[in-house]
Design a protein around this motif. Sequence first.
Motif, PDB file in Angstrom:
ATOM      1  N   LYS A   1     -13.906   2.586 -60.321  1.00  0.00           N
ATOM      2  CA  LYS A   1     -13.045   2.559 -61.623  1.00  0.00           C
ATOM      3  C   LYS A   1     -12.391   1.366 -62.595  1.00  0.00           C
ATOM      4  O   LYS A   1     -12.836   1.537 -63.561  1.00  0.00           O
ATOM      5  CB  LYS A   1     -12.425   3.959 -61.176  1.00  0.00           C
ATOM      6  N   THR A   2     -11.002   1.121 -61.329  1.00  0.00           N
ATOM      7  CA  THR A   2     -10.682  -0.126 -62.087  1.00  0.00           C
ATOM      8  C   THR A   2     -11.488  -1.014 -61.975  1.00  0.00           C
ATOM      9  O   THR A   2     -11.015  -2.480 -62.806  1.00  0.00           O
ATOM     10  CB  THR A   2      -9.027  -0.241 -61.140  1.00  0.00           C
ATOM     11  N   PHE A   3     -11.949  -1.405 -61.286  1.00  0.00           N
ATOM     12  CA  PHE A   3     -12.967  -2.420 -61.342  1.00  0.00           C
ATOM     13  C   PHE A   3     -13.184  -2.645 -62.494  1.00  0.00           C
ATOM     14  O   PHE A   3     -13.399  -3.543 -63.730  1.00  0.00           O
ATOM     15  CB  PHE A   3     -13.827  -3.276 -60.585  1.00  0.00           C
ATOM     16  N   PHE A   4     -14.305  -1.754 -62.958  1.00  0.00           N
ATOM     17  CA  PHE A   4     -15.185  -1.838 -64.117  1.00  0.00           C
ATOM     18  C   PHE A   4     -13.854  -1.656 -64.966  1.00  0.00           C
ATOM     19  O   PHE A   4     -14.510  -2.895 -66.527  1.00  0.00           O
ATOM     20  CB  PHE A   4     -15.937  -0.372 -63.896  1.00  0.00           C
ATOM     21  N   LEU A   5     -13.288  -0.494 -65.385  1.00  0.00           N
ATOM     22  CA  LEU A   5     -12.577  -0.830 -66.641  1.00  0.00           C
ATOM     23  C   LEU A   5     -12.190  -1.779 -66.930  1.00  0.00           C
ATOM     24  O   LEU A   5     -11.571  -3.264 -67.815  1.00  0.00           O
ATOM     25  CB  LEU A   5     -11.423   0.225 -66.435  1.00  0.00           C
TER      26      LEU A   5
END
Length: 296
Positions: free
Chosen positions: A36-40
């Motif tokens: 999630k954090t990687f994508f955002l």
Amino acid sequence: KPFKELGNPAFAIDTPRDHISLGSLVLCVAKKQSGKTFFLSNLLYQLKQAGCMDRIFCLSDTFDSNKKMLENLDIRPEDILSPNDPDAIDKIVAEIDKERDDLLEYREKVKRWKSFNKKLDINNLEYITAELLEFYDPMTRQFEPPKHWLNGRKPVVGLLCDDIQSTPLIGSKKFKNLCIKCRHIGSFENGDPPLGVSIFIAVQNYTAQGNEGIPKAIRSNMNCCAIWKSGNMKEIDLLTTELSGVLPKEEILEAYNYVMNKDPNNRHNFLFVDLTPKKHHPSPYRMNYTDWIIHS
């Protein structure tokens, strides 16, 4: 006669052709370490590189743990706030309002500078007036035009909410209110499109009791949702049911199953659903944000 669109556009910020519109509320739902954090962080970085993301606030108590992933976003230390801070939302809204006020002040100074510059005759200065002092820089000993950190351009503001589950923030009235009114923050008295704030939320549960999931008031206002693999089919059923007010439930499930079956052992794959796609976008569905899913 058909009704005319009399107000400001819903999405007044230009973004690259294949990117989402800004002024959006984006939810990312996945179990821990799914990406999630990687994508955002990558999405925000691409928007920043394209010149359409200027200042990013971050609500997270785990920012330091993700520092390497987030360092390219150039988030100011003072813009990192704890989701356990009861005043965090007020502080963010106050800063966005200050951005608007600074921009308005700059615009007024530019008007005065233009008027002042026409009348200024450096060779015939008998004394320095208060009007002259406004533009006089004692460091350079020159009369300088007014400055703004974006040269008078409206700042594009984002808010990254990471690991906010189980905090007082997620169910708070102030946070829900911000998510509902995000496009209207930093409004102008003359009716110009507000600065607004795009909100990006990463959570582990779509819905749950108390502070363990996303409140309905927020879910009902989202523009985009990124969904990773879930073993909780009740959650997927609720999510697709709630999105079915905009897109057919069967179509969303078909796209979800397509992504999850593409490479069943890859838990980083996700379905991205855009409820407000641009007119030229070929589909509201994407795999991993980069690949369009076209329904036959």
